[in-house]
Design an enzyme around this catalytic site. Structure first.
Site, PDB file in Angstrom:
ATOM      1  N   ASP A   1       0.860  -1.173   0.000  1.00 16.66           N
ATOM      2  CA  ASP A   1       0.000   0.000   0.000  1.00 16.66           C
ATOM      3  C   ASP A   1       0.902   1.232   0.000  1.00 16.66           C
ATOM      4  O   ASP A   1       1.891   1.269   0.726  1.00 16.66           O
ATOM      5  CB  ASP A   1      -0.913  -0.001   1.235  1.00 16.66           C
ATOM      6  CG  ASP A   1      -2.089   0.941   1.043  1.00 16.66           C
ATOM      7  OD1 ASP A   1      -2.794   0.810   0.033  1.00 16.66           O
ATOM      8  OD2 ASP A   1      -2.297   1.815   1.897  1.00 16.66           O
TER       9      ASP A   1
ATOM     10  N   TYR B   1       0.628  10.571  -9.425  1.00 16.43           N
ATOM     11  CA  TYR B   1       1.105  11.921  -9.116  1.00 16.43           C
ATOM     12  C   TYR B   1       2.527  12.175  -9.652  1.00 16.43           C
ATOM     13  O   TYR B   1       3.144  13.173  -9.294  1.00 16.43           O
ATOM     14  CB  TYR B   1       1.098  12.133  -7.591  1.00 16.43           C
ATOM     15  CG  TYR B   1      -0.281  12.041  -6.976  1.00 16.43           C
ATOM     16  CD1 TYR B   1      -0.986  13.190  -6.620  1.00 16.43           C
ATOM     17  CD2 TYR B   1      -0.883  10.807  -6.754  1.00 16.43           C
ATOM     18  CE1 TYR B   1      -2.253  13.114  -6.051  1.00 16.43           C
ATOM     19  CE2 TYR B   1      -2.149  10.715  -6.183  1.00 16.43           C
ATOM     20  CZ  TYR B   1      -2.831  11.864  -5.843  1.00 16.43           C
ATOM     21  OH  TYR B   1      -4.085  11.783  -5.295  1.00 16.43           O
TER      22      TYR B   1
END
Ligand code: IMP
Length: 197
Positions: free
Chosen positions: A69, A152
């Site tokens: 994660d 991003y």
């Protein structure tokens, strides 16, 4: 030994296989075993979310399971988007919508410091657990730069390299990225664990 990766992403499988190959470990995607468990990622940390996913897929497969994660933490936003990085701004936004929202929310910020973080969790059927972390420090760029990568990448600037993640080759990114570092740290702890068996 066979491990199952709690992911649907073939790109993540390739990355994981590349670092674990030397350990004589085989890694397969959960989908290849017909496992479709959906885990609610409601942990408050990356490590908790990775562990929730690994535990669920280990329970469903009976095999040691690996999950990761990741997310972006921005100092001026008190660590946001953090564990909400993938869903920043809600369901309606795509990658570009999310990083443009971030740039808007950074207007007037006193610092642009931020970091990417990754946690990798591995859960064995006998209850053993391993965790590894990776982190890459950077700044939020003032405007997107570069064409490569995902998420991003165009707005994550690495001061040491004077480039955003989206301006790096995959090899250059892997050498410094949160995920690359976490993968290498995980290979190390898994090697130690397997040697001790
Ligand atoms: P995941 O846990 O690997 O799925 O990452 C969660 C979210 O963080 C992704 O949906 C991306 O938006 C973002 N993210 C994670 N790693 C990167 C990266 O290396 N570059 C850009 N965005 C990333």
């Amino acid at each position: 030994m066979r491990f199952v990766l709690a992911s649907r992403n073939p790109g993540k499988l390739r990355e994981m296989q590349a670092v674990l190959q030397a350990l004589g470990v085989e890694v397969v995607l959960q989908s290849r075993l017909g496992i479709s468990v959906e885990v609610e990622e409601n942990g408050t940390t990356f490590a908790e979310n990775a562990r929730l996913k690994a535990q669920a897929v280990c329970a469903a497969s009976g095999l040691p399971a690996i999950a990761d994660d990741s997310g972006l933490c921005v100092d001026a936003l008190n660590g946001a988007p953090g564990v909400y990085t993938a869903r920043y701004g809600g369901e309606g936004l795509d990658d570009e919508g999310r990083y443009r929202l971030l740039l808007n929310n950074m207007r007037g910020a006193g610092t642009r410091a931020c970091h990417f973080e990754t946690a990798i969790s591995c859960v064995f059927p006998d209850g053993r657990e391993l965790t590894a972390h990776g982190r890459c420090d950077g700044t939020v760029a003032y405007a997107p730069m570069g064409e490569d990568g995902f998420g991003y990448d165009p707005v994550f600037f690495v001061p040491r390299l004077k480039k955003t993640f989206a301006q790096l080759t995959p090899e250059e990114k892997n050498a410094v990225s949160h995920r690359g570092q976490a993968l290498r740290a995980f290979a190390q702890v898994l090697r130690e664990e397997l040697e001790g068996e």
